[in-house]
Design an enzyme around this catalytic site. Structure first.
Site, PDB file in Angstrom:
ATOM      1  N   ALA A  12       0.505  -1.254   0.517  1.00 54.04           N
ATOM      2  CA  ALA A  12       0.039  -0.329  -0.211  1.00 54.04           C
ATOM      3  C   ALA A  12       1.062   1.150  -0.104  1.00 54.04           C
ATOM      4  CB  ALA A  12      -1.212   0.194   1.494  1.00 54.04           C
ATOM      5  N   SER A  13       2.300   1.764   0.076  1.00 55.35           N
ATOM      6  CA  SER A  13       2.884   2.203   0.249  1.00 55.35           C
ATOM      7  C   SER A  13       3.838   2.586  -1.180  1.00 55.35           C
ATOM      8  CB  SER A  13       3.659   1.837   1.434  1.00 55.35           C
ATOM      9  OG  SER A  13       5.224   3.124   1.677  1.00 55.35           O
TER      10      SER A  13
END
Length: 204
Positions: A12-13
């Site tokens: 998600a980063s």
């Protein structure tokens, strides 16, 4: 031979994405290899009390501006996904299902998943999307969608991801990307230049 560098990241980063494009080449320039270790920041935030950056006032707005700026600086393909922050459970499980037997192919899959998410703006949260990308990336190894989907539900794979995340917390990991070099911690994409210098000098 020196120990591998540990590269912790969450799918998600976006900062983890940018780091993934550089970390192996950076390490290789210093004769080091890299062990990729996807983790779940959601579980880590329960320990730190933090919330995802996008859910934080002011910080979320800054992030969306900053990652576009990094993409322009580095020339990395980038489309901010509508699904952000994505649930990276399925992607992370797929990686750990593969990594022991085929570590380089696991990295290849991780890169493909990261590219699909941040390079093309696709939602890589659903298991069937992860299975599709895995089949496209690993078809030469004989893996198909059904094999990948079965692996994502395997209890051993689930336990591996949980254990890796717990071990990350025990080692002081709290964000993505997070790099450990001989237990020296570096947090953030913007610490890669410092990491490069640390490896060049042997530390200070």
């Amino acid at each position: 031979m020196s120990d591998p560098i540990d590269f912790y990241f969450d799918f998600a980063s976006p900062y983890g994405y940018f780091a993934s494009l550089r970390i192996d080449a950076l390490a290789a320039a210093h004769g080091r290899s890299v062990t990729w270790r996807p983790i779940l920041l959601g579980a880590i935030f329960k320990v730190t009390g933090m919330k995802p950056n996008l859910e934080q006032p002011l910080r979320g707005e800054y992030l969306t501006h900053d990652v576009g700026r990094i993409a322009r600086l580095t020339g990395a393909p980038f489309i901010f996904p509508d699904s952000a922050p994505v649930n990276g459970v399925a992607a992370s499980r797929a990686f750990y299902w593969l990594t022991d037997a085929h570590p380089e192919q696991a990295k290849l899959l991780a890169r493909a998943l990261y590219h699909a998410h941040f390079g093309e703006g696709r939602n890589i949260g659903p298991a069937d999307v992860v299975a599709e990308i895995a089949e496209q990336t690993l078809g030469s190894l004989g893996y198909d969608r059904s094999a990948v989907l079965a692996a994502l539900g395997d209890q051993t794979v689930k336990d591996r991801l949980r254990g890796e995340t717990e071990q990350a917390v025990a080692r002081g990991v709290f964000g993505s990307p997070f790099v450990l070099v001989d237990e020296e911690p570096f947090w953030g994409w913007d610490r890669l230049d410092m990491l490069d210098r640390w490896l060049s000098s042997g530390g200070w």
